[in-house]
Every structure is written in C-alpha cells, then in structure tokens.
Scaffold this active site. Structure first.
Site, PDB file in Angstrom:
ATOM      1  N   LYS A   1       0.907  -1.398  -0.155  1.00  0.00           N
ATOM      2  CA  LYS A   1      -0.032   0.054   0.011  1.00  0.00           C
ATOM      3  C   LYS A   1       0.774   1.107  -0.010  1.00  0.00           C
ATOM      4  O   LYS A   1       0.637   2.002  -0.798  1.00  0.00           O
ATOM      5  CB  LYS A   1      -0.976  -0.050   1.277  1.00  0.00           C
ATOM      6  CG  LYS A   1      -1.846   1.412   1.398  1.00  0.00           C
ATOM      7  CD  LYS A   1      -2.576   1.328   2.717  1.00  0.00           C
ATOM      8  CE  LYS A   1      -1.786   1.620   4.002  1.00  0.00           C
ATOM      9  NZ  LYS A   1      -1.508   3.081   4.241  1.00  0.00           N
ATOM     10  N   ASN A   2       1.775   1.314   0.887  1.00  0.00           N
ATOM     11  CA  ASN A   2       2.538   2.585   1.250  1.00  0.00           C
ATOM     12  C   ASN A   2       3.585   2.987  -0.011  1.00  0.00           C
ATOM     13  O   ASN A   2       3.925   4.031  -0.341  1.00  0.00           O
ATOM     14  CB  ASN A   2       3.331   2.430   2.501  1.00  0.00           C
ATOM     15  CG  ASN A   2       2.408   2.896   3.666  1.00  0.00           C
ATOM     16  OD1 ASN A   2       1.296   3.144   3.616  1.00  0.00           O
ATOM     17  ND2 ASN A   2       2.849   2.423   4.784  1.00  0.00           N
TER      18      ASN A   2
ATOM     19  N   CYS B   1      -4.097  12.716  12.506  1.00  0.00           N
ATOM     20  CA  CYS B   1      -5.043  11.463  12.528  1.00  0.00           C
ATOM     21  C   CYS B   1      -5.027  10.857  13.985  1.00  0.00           C
ATOM     22  O   CYS B   1      -4.150  11.452  14.911  1.00  0.00           O
ATOM     23  CB  CYS B   1      -4.620  10.392  11.272  1.00  0.00           C
ATOM     24  SG  CYS B   1      -3.111   9.745  11.833  1.00  0.00           S
TER      25      CYS B   1
ATOM     26  N   ARG C   1       1.306  14.352  13.123  1.00  0.00           N
ATOM     27  CA  ARG C   1       1.649  13.985  11.936  1.00  0.00           C
ATOM     28  C   ARG C   1       1.948  15.379  11.025  1.00  0.00           C
ATOM     29  O   ARG C   1       1.260  15.600   9.914  1.00  0.00           O
ATOM     30  CB  ARG C   1       0.830  13.225  11.051  1.00  0.00           C
ATOM     31  CG  ARG C   1       0.369  11.791  11.945  1.00  0.00           C
ATOM     32  CD  ARG C   1      -0.301  10.666  10.998  1.00  0.00           C
ATOM     33  NE  ARG C   1       0.759  10.066  10.291  1.00  0.00           N
ATOM     34  CZ  ARG C   1       0.417   8.885   9.656  1.00  0.00           C
ATOM     35  NH1 ARG C   1      -0.877   8.366   9.569  1.00  0.00           N
ATOM     36  NH2 ARG C   1       1.112   8.338   8.887  1.00  0.00           N
TER      37      ARG C   1
ATOM     38  N   ASP D   1       3.829   0.215  12.409  1.00  0.00           N
ATOM     39  CA  ASP D   1       2.892  -0.341  11.750  1.00  0.00           C
ATOM     40  C   ASP D   1       2.530  -1.805  12.168  1.00  0.00           C
ATOM     41  O   ASP D   1       1.334  -2.379  11.973  1.00  0.00           O
ATOM     42  CB  ASP D   1       2.804  -0.339  10.360  1.00  0.00           C
ATOM     43  CG  ASP D   1       2.396   1.210   9.556  1.00  0.00           C
ATOM     44  OD1 ASP D   1       2.232   1.913  10.467  1.00  0.00           O
ATOM     45  OD2 ASP D   1       2.782   1.114   8.478  1.00  0.00           O
TER      46      ASP D   1
ATOM     47  N   ARG E   1      -8.744   0.167   4.322  1.00  0.00           N
ATOM     48  CA  ARG E   1      -7.707   0.966   3.470  1.00  0.00           C
ATOM     49  C   ARG E   1      -6.446   0.158   3.136  1.00  0.00           C
ATOM     50  O   ARG E   1      -5.883   0.872   2.205  1.00  0.00           O
ATOM     51  CB  ARG E   1      -7.624   1.936   4.636  1.00  0.00           C
ATOM     52  CG  ARG E   1      -8.549   3.123   4.781  1.00  0.00           C
ATOM     53  CD  ARG E   1      -7.947   4.124   5.797  1.00  0.00           C
ATOM     54  NE  ARG E   1      -6.624   4.465   5.425  1.00  0.00           N
ATOM     55  CZ  ARG E   1      -5.765   4.579   6.367  1.00  0.00           C
ATOM     56  NH1 ARG E   1      -5.765   4.636   7.651  1.00  0.00           N
ATOM     57  NH2 ARG E   1      -4.396   4.860   6.039  1.00  0.00           N
TER      58      ARG E   1
HETATM   59  C1  UD1 Z   1       4.572   6.423   6.813  1.00  0.00           C
HETATM   60  C2  UD1 Z   1       3.725   5.530   6.334  1.00  0.00           C
HETATM   61  C3  UD1 Z   1       3.063   5.098   7.673  1.00  0.00           C
HETATM   62  C4  UD1 Z   1       3.904   4.595   8.948  1.00  0.00           C
HETATM   63  C5  UD1 Z   1       4.990   5.778   8.815  1.00  0.00           C
HETATM   64  C6  UD1 Z   1       6.258   5.329   9.934  1.00  0.00           C
HETATM   65  C7  UD1 Z   1       2.871   6.055   4.043  1.00  0.00           C
HETATM   66  C8  UD1 Z   1       1.729   6.433   3.503  1.00  0.00           C
HETATM   67  N1  UD1 Z   1       2.750   5.847   5.480  1.00  0.00           N
HETATM   68  O1  UD1 Z   1       3.714   7.623   7.193  1.00  0.00           O
HETATM   69  O2  UD1 Z   1       2.259   3.776   7.385  1.00  0.00           O
HETATM   70  O3  UD1 Z   1       3.578   4.415  10.084  1.00  0.00           O
HETATM   71  O4  UD1 Z   1       5.443   6.154   7.467  1.00  0.00           O
HETATM   72  O5  UD1 Z   1       6.565   4.477   9.556  1.00  0.00           O
HETATM   73  O6  UD1 Z   1       3.963   5.687   3.659  1.00  0.00           O
HETATM   74  N2  UD1 Z   1       7.373  13.817  11.613  1.00  0.00           N
HETATM   75  C9  UD1 Z   1       7.770  15.060  12.123  1.00  0.00           C
HETATM   76  N3  UD1 Z   1       7.607  16.193  11.290  1.00  0.00           N
HETATM   77  C10 UD1 Z   1       7.439  15.797   9.873  1.00  0.00           C
HETATM   78  C11 UD1 Z   1       7.093  14.699   9.283  1.00  0.00           C
HETATM   79  C12 UD1 Z   1       7.155  13.602  10.325  1.00  0.00           C
HETATM   80  O7  UD1 Z   1       8.025  15.470  13.174  1.00  0.00           O
HETATM   81  O8  UD1 Z   1       7.510  16.960   9.055  1.00  0.00           O
HETATM   82  C13 UD1 Z   1       7.429  12.728  12.603  1.00  0.00           C
HETATM   83  C14 UD1 Z   1       5.840  12.105  12.796  1.00  0.00           C
HETATM   84  O9  UD1 Z   1       5.144  13.068  13.709  1.00  0.00           O
HETATM   85  C15 UD1 Z   1       6.090  10.929  13.205  1.00  0.00           C
HETATM   86  C16 UD1 Z   1       7.557  10.470  12.526  1.00  0.00           C
HETATM   87  O10 UD1 Z   1       8.054  11.789  12.194  1.00  0.00           O
HETATM   88  O11 UD1 Z   1       6.623  11.010  14.464  1.00  0.00           O
HETATM   89  C17 UD1 Z   1       7.363   9.518  11.543  1.00  0.00           C
HETATM   90  O12 UD1 Z   1       6.478  10.113  10.470  1.00  0.00           O
HETATM   91  P1  UD1 Z   1       6.585   9.879   8.780  1.00  0.00           P
HETATM   92  O13 UD1 Z   1       7.800   8.987   8.681  1.00  0.00           O
HETATM   93  O14 UD1 Z   1       6.680  11.060   8.248  1.00  0.00           O
HETATM   94  O15 UD1 Z   1       5.327   8.846   8.708  1.00  0.00           O
HETATM   95  P2  UD1 Z   1       4.590   9.121   7.265  1.00  0.00           P
HETATM   96  O16 UD1 Z   1       5.242   9.342   5.939  1.00  0.00           O
HETATM   97  O17 UD1 Z   1       3.464  10.229   7.464  1.00  0.00           O
END
Ligand code: UD1
Length: 432
Positions: A34-35, A128, A133, A319, A411
């Site tokens: 999915k991701n 969420c 996020r 996850d 999803r």
């Molecule tokens: C992706 C995955 C999700 C998985 C997550 C972590 C997709 C569509 N989703 O989500 O299934 O659980 O990686 O492996 O690929 N953060 C910040 N600042 C930012 C961005 C992120 O502090 O600008 C923090 C977030 O709050 C969180 C951590 O970084 O604590 C990881 O987030 P991130 O790797 O960005 O997750 P996603 O890409 O949203």
C-alpha cells in the site's frame, strides 16, 4: 412496534465475525505494498507519458488516491491488479479538500506538482488518531529547493519564482527521517535543475521502491535505502512499466496470524530484508521461520514474551506494533512494548483488554502480561493496524469476536478475511 425500517445494507455497520481457535495451514499470498503503491501513483504527475503500475493491491486507499489524481486531470485506467496513469493534461493544481481529508497520502501530490508545473496548492492533511503527523519537514525541504511556501486557511501553497518556474537542487538535512518527507522531496528533486542531497533520509523499502521507479522513468537516484540520497534532476522523465514490491506490513500481519494460532503457515512473496526486525522478534518469541527464497514458513508452538520498541527502518515498524501486541497478549511471561514513533498509538489496548488481555500502559509504553486464553468479544479497530490487531486476537480467542472499524481495515488489507479463510480461519463479513 418499530416505526421505521432500515432500507438498505449501507446504513448497517459492517463487521467481521471471527470464530476463534482454528489452526491455519497452507499458504497465503501477500499483495502489493500500500505505502509504495500510493506514492508511486503520485509519481505519475512527474511525466506526460503513461505509467503502468503492476501488483497493485485492491484497497480503498488506492481508490482514494485515484480519485485525487483524477481531480487533477490524470487519466486513469484500472484492472484487477494494475493501474495505468497518464498526466498529459493536468487541469488543476489543487486537489479538493474533501478527497485530501480522507487520505493523508494525498499530500504526496505537492512534490511532483510543484516540480512539473512550478505551482501547487494542497490542503493540509491534518492529524489523525495515531498522532499529529506534521508536514514541517516536507515544507522545509521544498523551500530549500527554491519554492516559496505559505500555509494559510489550512492550505499549503507553493510556487517556484523566476523564469521557467523550475526547482533548483540543494542540500536538505531532515530533522527526523520522515518517510513522507523523503518521498516528497525525492519526487520534487527528480525534475529540479541540478543535484539534490537529502541527509538523514528515511531508509524504508518504500523509499527504495520510489527510487526504482524514478530510475525506470529515466531519472538518476543514488543511495536510496541509506541515510543519504542523491538525486540528479532531469529536464523530463518518461513513462514506465513498474511492479510494486510486496507489502511487508501485510506479510508481517500474516506471519503473526500463523504465530497467534500456533500454526504452520507459508506467507509468500516476502522479501526477508524488509522484515528483518520482525523476523528476529518472532524468533526470539520461539517461532521457527524458514525462508525458501520466495516465501517464509512460520511454525509456532509456545510463544515467549519479548520486549520491543518501534523505530524507523531498519528498526521494528510502528505499523506492526499493534498486531504484535495481540500475539504477546497470548505469550508466556511479561513483555514491554514501547511506541516511539507516534504519540497516540496504543488505542488498541482497551479493546484487547475487553478480550481478556492483561495490559497496563504508562505513557507510550505497554506492559503486557500474557494470558492463557483470550476470549471473544465485540471490539472496534480504531485505526488501520489496530483493526488488524483485533482480527489477530479474534483468531486466537475463545468463542466469537466481532470486529468493527472495517473502514480502517479495508484501507490497507486486500481481502484479509478471504486470505485467512482459505488457510482455515472462520471469518464472516456481516452487517450489524
Ligand atoms: C509513513 C507510512 C505509515 C508509517 C509511517 C512510519 C505512508 C503512506 N505511511 O507515514 O504507514 O506508520 O511512515 O513508518 O507511507 N514527523 C515530524 N515532522 C514531519 C514529518 C514527520 O516530526 O515533518 C514525525 C511524525 O510526527 C512521526 C515520525 O516523524 O513521529 C514519522 O513520520 P513519517 O515517517 O513522516 O510518517 P508518514 O510518512 O506520515
């Protein structure tokens, strides 16, 4: 007497009724990731040529991404396990809020839209249930590539000033190895002038998959899968025919289904390097895992307690934290599980407790005392992976477990009940 009758199934709540205690056997097939699939679909915005993606999972999130891309003007054709996308006449630079709101991954559009058209407006995806996020790192990186970015009234507006409206390569150091930020910036950099270096990049397999696609489209990317990724921007990218990697989180969930039912089950296809930390933990629990080069067979009998802490790849994936907690709720002894990625990702604890699990939480740590038997109960998956955790617990529980919250499960899991039933489970989708 009842005055009104409910006229259609749509008003009823779908649920899985799981008759627990059945052993699993045989083989289950893992769908495409999915991701990966979501970000690869967004990468179609980088070229006017056609992009064909194979091994696509049948998921509601994929439908949501297709709707978002279609709203931008992308032509989309879908088959049973493939999708063809062509972004030769982009008509909009801003996906509608209603569609973005229901799918966080829609924010991926900002990088390729900006790189291709020099302008993009994407509503903030918002938080969420599992955490806030933020998109700070995505925005910081786009600015480092020359974009002017403002956030007003819940919309991120980005524009590349100057003639040609092209981004310029640059050096970006991420404060945290965000998967989404790394992917957004790789897509933006793929059409920028010059070279971009992303430091402290995410190392997840989905990042490597995106690099593979950009290379297949004629781009140049080095170092994906390491903390430093270098992208040389191209004038244009071309179309490609590309196969999505197998879903490591679904594979992990299915291995856990074998473990929690103390069964022998083959899960295929699996890329073992994608699941290193999970395989180690299952072995530490006492499971036997045999990798035959295509799939992995798990054999489980006694399950010992283990401690685990979620981390960015190659650490234990957040996850799979909830699904693994279901297993440890049935282990012999005490386990300590720490969720270190998302601030609010222990919501499944309450529902596991309803099923007889002995779990105490303190902050983001769960102390799990294994019990001899879980008992079936009505439960609700509060997010995608929590819903999977409930299904796993239901497979092991005594009696019937009814799991609601299937809008989350659907999803991210392609026909989970069908796959498990084919291996001997007893799961029925009903409407309550
Ligand atoms: C992706 C995955 C999700 C998985 C997550 C972590 C997709 C569509 N989703 O989500 O299934 O659980 O990686 O492996 O690929 N953060 C910040 N600042 C930012 C961005 C992120 O502090 O600008 C923090 C977030 O709050 C969180 C951590 O970084 O604590 C990881 O987030 P991130 O790797 O960005 O997750 P996603 O890409 O949203």
């Amino acid at each position: 007497m009842t005055a009104t009758l409910i006229p259609s199934q749509q008003l009823l709540v779908p649920q899985l009724e799981i008759c627990g205690g059945k052993k699993l056997e045989g083989e289950v097939r893992v769908s495409g990731a999915k991701n990966s699939a979501l970000v690869l679909m967004a990468a179609s915005l980088l070229t006017e040529n056609s992009l064909r993606l194979r091994n696509m999972p049948a998921l509601s999130d994929i439908g949501g991404m297709a709707d978002i891309l279609a709203a931008l003007g992308v032509q989309i054709e879908r088959g049973s396990d493939w999708v063809e996308l062509q972004a030769n006449h982009l008509s909009h630079i801003s996906p509608p809020y209603e569609l973005v709101n229901s799918l966080r991954a829609s924010f991926f559009c900002i990088g390729p839209l900006l790189a291709r058209l020099g302008v993009a407006r994407v509503p903030l995806p918002g938080g969420c249930k599992i955490g806030a996020r933020p998109v700070v790192e995505h925005v910081k990186g786009l600015k480092a590539l020359g974009a002017q970015v403002t956030i007003e009234h819940g919309v991120v507006s980005a524009v590349v000033p100057g003639r040609g409206h092209r981004l310029t390569g640059g050096r970006i150091h991420l404060d945290c190895p965000s998967v989404g930020a790394t992917e957004t910036l790789m897509m933006a950099a793929a059409l920028a002038d010059g070279e971009t270096v992303i430091e402290n990049a995410a190392q997840e397999p989905e990042v490597i998959d995106l690099a593979g696609l950009i290379i297949a489209m004629g781009g140049r990317v080095r170092g994906a899968g390491t903390p430093t990724i270098t992208i040389v921007g191209m004038e244009k990218l071309h179309g490609a025919n590309y196969m999505v990697i197998p879903d490591r989180i679904e594979a992990g969930t299915l291995l856990l289904a074998g473990a929690i039912t103390r069964s022998s089950l083959r899960v295929t296809p699996v890329i073992p390097e994608h699941l290193g930390a999970v395989i180690s933990k299952l072995e530490e629990c006492g499971c036997q895992l045999n990798n035959d080069g295509i799939g992995i067979t798990i054999k489980a009998d006694r399950i010992n307690a283990v401690d685990l802490r979620t981390q960015p790849f190659p650490g234990f994936p957040t996850d799979l934290q909830a699904p693994f907690m279901s297993l440890l709720a049935t282990a012999e002894g005490s386990s300590v599980i720490t969720e270190a990625i998302f601030e609010n990702r222990l919501q499944h604890v309450g529902d596991l407790q309803r099923m007889g699990a002995d779990i105490r939480t303190q902050g983001n740590t769960a102390f799990v005392e294994g019990v001899a038997q879980l008992s079936g109960a009505p439960v609700t998956g509060s997010d995608l992976r929590a819903a999977a955790a409930m299904v796993l617990a239901g497979l092991a529980a005594d009696g019937t477990t009814s799991v609601q919250g299937l809008q989350h499960l659907d999803r991210g899991y392609d026909n989970l009940e069908g796959k498990l039933n084919a291996a001997g489970a007893s799961i029925k989708r009903t409407y309550a």
